[in-house]
Design an enzyme around this catalytic site. Structure first.
Site, PDB file in Angstrom:
ATOM      1  N   GLY A 115      -0.224  -9.179  12.921  1.00  0.00           N
ATOM      2  CA  GLY A 115      -0.486  -8.245  14.023  1.00  0.00           C
ATOM      3  C   GLY A 115       0.153  -8.734  15.319  1.00  0.00           C
ATOM      4  CG  ASP A 138       1.657 -27.317 -11.338  1.00  0.00           C
ATOM      5  OD1 ASP A 138       1.528 -27.891 -10.243  1.00  0.00           O
ATOM      6  OD2 ASP A 138       2.383 -27.742 -12.257  1.00  0.00           O
ATOM      7  CE  LYS A 152      -4.700  -6.999   1.651  1.00  0.00           C
ATOM      8  NZ  LYS A 152      -4.619  -6.414   3.000  1.00  0.00           N
ATOM      9  CG  LEU A 206     -12.721  -0.139  16.289  1.00  0.00           C
ATOM     10  CD1 LEU A 206     -13.847   0.878  16.326  1.00  0.00           C
ATOM     11  CD2 LEU A 206     -11.361   0.580  16.295  1.00  0.00           C
ATOM     12  CG  HIS A 237      -4.425  -6.786  18.768  1.00  0.00           C
ATOM     13  ND1 HIS A 237      -5.725  -6.418  18.485  1.00  0.00           N
ATOM     14  CD2 HIS A 237      -4.456  -7.450  19.952  1.00  0.00           C
ATOM     15  CE1 HIS A 237      -6.501  -6.830  19.474  1.00  0.00           C
ATOM     16  NE2 HIS A 237      -5.765  -7.462  20.363  1.00  0.00           N
ATOM     17  CG  MET A 268       1.033 -15.147  11.211  1.00  0.00           C
ATOM     18  SD  MET A 268       1.304 -16.406   9.983  1.00  0.00           S
ATOM     19  CE  MET A 268       1.111 -15.514   8.466  1.00  0.00           C
ATOM     20  CG  HIS A 322      -2.023 -18.495   2.962  1.00  0.00           C
ATOM     21  ND1 HIS A 322      -2.171 -17.603   3.990  1.00  0.00           N
ATOM     22  CD2 HIS A 322      -2.604 -17.926   1.885  1.00  0.00           C
ATOM     23  CE1 HIS A 322      -2.792 -16.517   3.548  1.00  0.00           C
ATOM     24  NE2 HIS A 322      -3.077 -16.693   2.280  1.00  0.00           N
ATOM     25  CE1 TYR A 363      -6.509 -10.321   1.023  1.00  0.00           C
ATOM     26  CE2 TYR A 363      -4.848 -10.953  -0.592  1.00  0.00           C
ATOM     27  CZ  TYR A 363      -5.193 -10.622   0.696  1.00  0.00           C
ATOM     28  OH  TYR A 363      -4.211 -10.598   1.669  1.00  0.00           O
ATOM     29  NE  ARG A 380      -3.189 -32.457   2.446  1.00  0.00           N
ATOM     30  CZ  ARG A 380      -3.004 -32.372   1.139  1.00  0.00           C
ATOM     31  NH1 ARG A 380      -2.796 -31.199   0.601  1.00  0.00           N
ATOM     32  NH2 ARG A 380      -3.047 -33.445   0.410  1.00  0.00           N
ATOM     33  CB  SER A 415      -1.108  -9.504  -0.482  1.00  0.00           C
ATOM     34  OG  SER A 415      -1.016 -10.631  -1.303  1.00  0.00           O
ATOM     35  CB  SER A 416       3.271 -10.951  -3.546  1.00  0.00           C
ATOM     36  OG  SER A 416       2.737 -12.175  -3.140  1.00  0.00           O
ATOM     37  CB  CYS A 417      -2.239 -11.739  -4.716  1.00  0.00           C
ATOM     38  SG  CYS A 417      -3.236 -10.745  -3.660  1.00  0.00           S
TER      39      CYS A 417
HETATM   40  N1  NAP Z   1      -0.702 -14.477   5.722  1.00  0.00           N
HETATM   41  C1  NAP Z   1      -0.013 -14.239   4.621  1.00  0.00           C
HETATM   42  O1  NAP Z   1       0.617 -15.135   4.014  1.00  0.00           O
HETATM   43  C2  NAP Z   1       0.034 -12.853   4.056  1.00  0.00           C
HETATM   44  C3  NAP Z   1       0.771 -12.670   2.907  1.00  0.00           C
HETATM   45  C4  NAP Z   1       0.835 -11.410   2.354  1.00  0.00           C
HETATM   46  C5  NAP Z   1       0.154 -10.366   2.963  1.00  0.00           C
HETATM   47  N2  NAP Z   1      -0.556 -10.553   4.081  1.00  0.00           N
HETATM   48  C6  NAP Z   1      -1.260  -9.385   4.644  1.00  0.00           C
HETATM   49  O2  NAP Z   1      -0.903  -9.160   5.992  1.00  0.00           O
HETATM   50  C7  NAP Z   1      -2.030  -8.648   6.711  1.00  0.00           C
HETATM   51  C8  NAP Z   1      -2.284  -9.502   7.939  1.00  0.00           C
HETATM   52  O3  NAP Z   1      -2.486 -10.847   7.543  1.00  0.00           O
HETATM   53  P1  NAP Z   1      -2.565 -12.047   8.594  1.00  0.00           P
HETATM   54  O4  NAP Z   1      -2.033 -13.238   7.913  1.00  0.00           O
HETATM   55  O5  NAP Z   1      -2.003 -11.601   9.899  1.00  0.00           O
HETATM   56  O6  NAP Z   1      -4.147 -12.209   8.719  1.00  0.00           O
HETATM   57  P2  NAP Z   1      -4.992 -12.849   9.919  1.00  0.00           P
HETATM   58  O7  NAP Z   1      -4.122 -13.746  10.738  1.00  0.00           O
HETATM   59  O8  NAP Z   1      -6.220 -13.413   9.319  1.00  0.00           O
HETATM   60  O9  NAP Z   1      -5.356 -11.590  10.810  1.00  0.00           O
HETATM   61  C9  NAP Z   1      -6.241 -10.619  10.381  1.00  0.00           C
HETATM   62  C10 NAP Z   1      -6.694  -9.821  11.578  1.00  0.00           C
HETATM   63  O10 NAP Z   1      -7.644  -8.848  11.129  1.00  0.00           O
HETATM   64  C11 NAP Z   1      -8.702  -8.805  12.064  1.00  0.00           C
HETATM   65  N3  NAP Z   1      -9.950  -8.386  11.455  1.00  0.00           N
HETATM   66  C12 NAP Z   1     -10.539  -8.860  10.324  1.00  0.00           C
HETATM   67  N4  NAP Z   1     -11.719  -8.244  10.129  1.00  0.00           N
HETATM   68  C13 NAP Z   1     -11.887  -7.363  11.150  1.00  0.00           C
HETATM   69  C14 NAP Z   1     -12.897  -6.439  11.500  1.00  0.00           C
HETATM   70  N5  NAP Z   1     -14.016  -6.304  10.748  1.00  0.00           N
HETATM   71  N6  NAP Z   1     -12.736  -5.706  12.611  1.00  0.00           N
HETATM   72  C15 NAP Z   1     -11.633  -5.833  13.392  1.00  0.00           C
HETATM   73  N7  NAP Z   1     -10.627  -6.697  13.107  1.00  0.00           N
HETATM   74  C16 NAP Z   1     -10.759  -7.445  11.994  1.00  0.00           C
HETATM   75  C17 NAP Z   1      -8.837 -10.233  12.542  1.00  0.00           C
HETATM   76  O11 NAP Z   1      -9.559 -10.214  13.749  1.00  0.00           O
HETATM   77  P3  NAP Z   1     -10.161 -11.562  14.405  1.00  0.00           P
HETATM   78  O12 NAP Z   1      -9.025 -12.095  15.211  1.00  0.00           O
HETATM   79  O13 NAP Z   1     -11.310 -11.083  15.208  1.00  0.00           O
HETATM   80  O14 NAP Z   1     -10.561 -12.437  13.257  1.00  0.00           O
HETATM   81  C18 NAP Z   1      -7.378 -10.636  12.673  1.00  0.00           C
HETATM   82  O15 NAP Z   1      -6.869 -10.248  13.919  1.00  0.00           O
HETATM   83  C19 NAP Z   1      -3.202  -8.635   5.716  1.00  0.00           C
HETATM   84  O16 NAP Z   1      -3.340  -7.347   5.183  1.00  0.00           O
HETATM   85  C20 NAP Z   1      -2.757  -9.575   4.629  1.00  0.00           C
HETATM   86  O17 NAP Z   1      -3.281  -9.201   3.395  1.00  0.00           O
HETATM   87  C21 NAP Z   1      -0.639 -11.779   4.654  1.00  0.00           C
END
Ligand code: NAP
Length: 318
Positions: A16, A281, A139, A38, A11, A14, A182, A135, A190, A106-108
């Site tokens: 969450g 690229d 997924k 947790l 939560h 970004m 990203h 990664y 930058r 994710s799209s990857c």
């Molecule tokens: N960002 C993108 O461009 C993007 C694109 C496509 C898909 N997604 C997907 O969207 C989802 C969320 O991405 P996001 O960008 O929001 O990532 P993020 O900002 O890095 O947030 C990830 C969250 O997961 C928590 N977390 C990680 N390891 C943990 C653990 N061991 N125990 C408890 N909490 C844990 C982190 O907690 P802490 O706050 O303690 O670190 C953080 O709150 C992911 O599944 C990602 O693959 C993201």
């Protein structure tokens, strides 16, 4: 959705936190746990939590996330942590009797030579991009785990675990680490640094010609809530049991050069942009086919320009 008890894993991240922003104005009870309370890597703790907490829906937005540099430098962390977090949460939720879960991928997950726009059916049709393969494999494992649980226990235990695959996301709460981030947060960082330090130019890797798609994080949160609450009949009519994940994109892509020009304008940097064409690229295009989610009634609401302005506002406050 009235009075539902909803657990958002991750939560503070970004996505969450966008889910929290949107869900907390609805008549639901949100359950959140930070990593100290947790650790999702700890299987027994996760199982105990689900066993002793009444939960109606789980949004699985916790993951180890990063850009190309981070994925390439820490491949073991990316595969281990993502496999563990999602396995613990999906299996723990199942053991705890939780009927509804949404897994964020994710799209990857798609092959590097996938046909464009990328339909859900492109999954597992070719080789993955090597930089983020660990990664992506994790997924894909998450998707197949949800599908397998639905296939084996869907009827007997009335579970319905769904998967949503977003394109590149951006918005408030993004990670601005100079090396681990990203493309959008990296460029905001930058251009902002160049502006405040009165630099004459910003150098960007590559030719600027590859095209990418971006979705504002609040749109992603809306899509997630929409998919989670879509009735089972409508959902199952559109998806196959072994190809059930749903893409979500903005429906528009642009070149990295156009993206850089837009961010330069939003940040207010007056200098030049130079492209270092000796640097790689990456794929020429990565554009999701979002017809399925659009047919389910979801359309993004935030334009790239507005989303970038909101994101920069948030960055400037921090
Ligand atoms: N960002 C993108 O461009 C993007 C694109 C496509 C898909 N997604 C997907 O969207 C989802 C969320 O991405 P996001 O960008 O929001 O990532 P993020 O900002 O890095 O947030 C990830 C969250 O997961 C928590 N977390 C990680 N390891 C943990 C653990 N061991 N125990 C408890 N909490 C844990 C982190 O907690 P802490 O706050 O303690 O670190 C953080 O709150 C992911 O599944 C990602 O693959 C993201």
């Amino acid at each position: 959705m009235q009075n539902l008890k909803i657990f958002i894993a991750g939560h503070k991240g970004m996505v969450g936190s966008a889910l929290v922003r949107l869900l907390q104005i609805q008549n639901v009870e949100l359950i959140t746990k930070n990593r100290k309370e947790l650790d999702l890597l700890k299987q027994q703790d996760v199982q105990d939590f689900f066993k002793h907490t009444k939960i109606d829906q789980v949004y699985l937005a916790a993951a180890k996330v990063g850009g190309i540099y981070a994925n390439n430098t820490y491949p073991a962390d990316f595969i281990y942590q993502n496999l563990m977090i999602q396995t613990n949460v999906i299996h723990g939720a199942f053991l705890g009797g939780i009927k509804k879960l949404l897994f964020l991928g994710s799209s990857c997950i798609y092959p590097k030579d996938a046909n464009q726009p990328i339909k859900e059916e492109e999954l597992l049709t070719g080789k993955l991009e090597t930089t983020n393969e660990p990664y992506a494999i994790a997924k894909i494992g998450g998707i197949k785990m949800c599908e397998s649980y639905n296939r084996q226990y869907g009827k007997s235990h009335n579970i319905d675990y769904r998967c949503i695959m977003p394109t590149n996301l951006y918005g408030p709460g993004d990670n601005y680490h100079p090396e681990n981030s990203h493309v959008i947060p990296a460029l905001i960082y930058r251009f902002h640094e160049a502006k405040v330090n009165n630099l004459s130019k910003v150098i960007i890797w590559g030719t600027g010609t590859p095209k990418r798609e971006f979705l504002y994080v609040d749109d992603m949160a809306r899509a997630s809530i929409h998919l989670m609450n879509l009735d089972k009949k409508t959902y199952s009519e559109q998806v196959a049991s072994m190809c059930s994940h749903i893409n979500v994109g903005s429906g528009q892509d642009l070149t990295i050069k156009d993206l850089a020009e837009t961010i330069k304008e939003v940040v207010g940097f007056k200098g030049a942009i130079h492209f270092n064409t000796t640097k790689p690229d990456g794929p020429l295009r990565k554009f999701l086919d979002s017809k399925r989610i659009n047919n389910f009634g979801f359309k993004p609401a935030v334009s790239l320009k507005d989303g970038l302005a909101k994101t920069y506002q948030d960055y400037s406050k921090s």
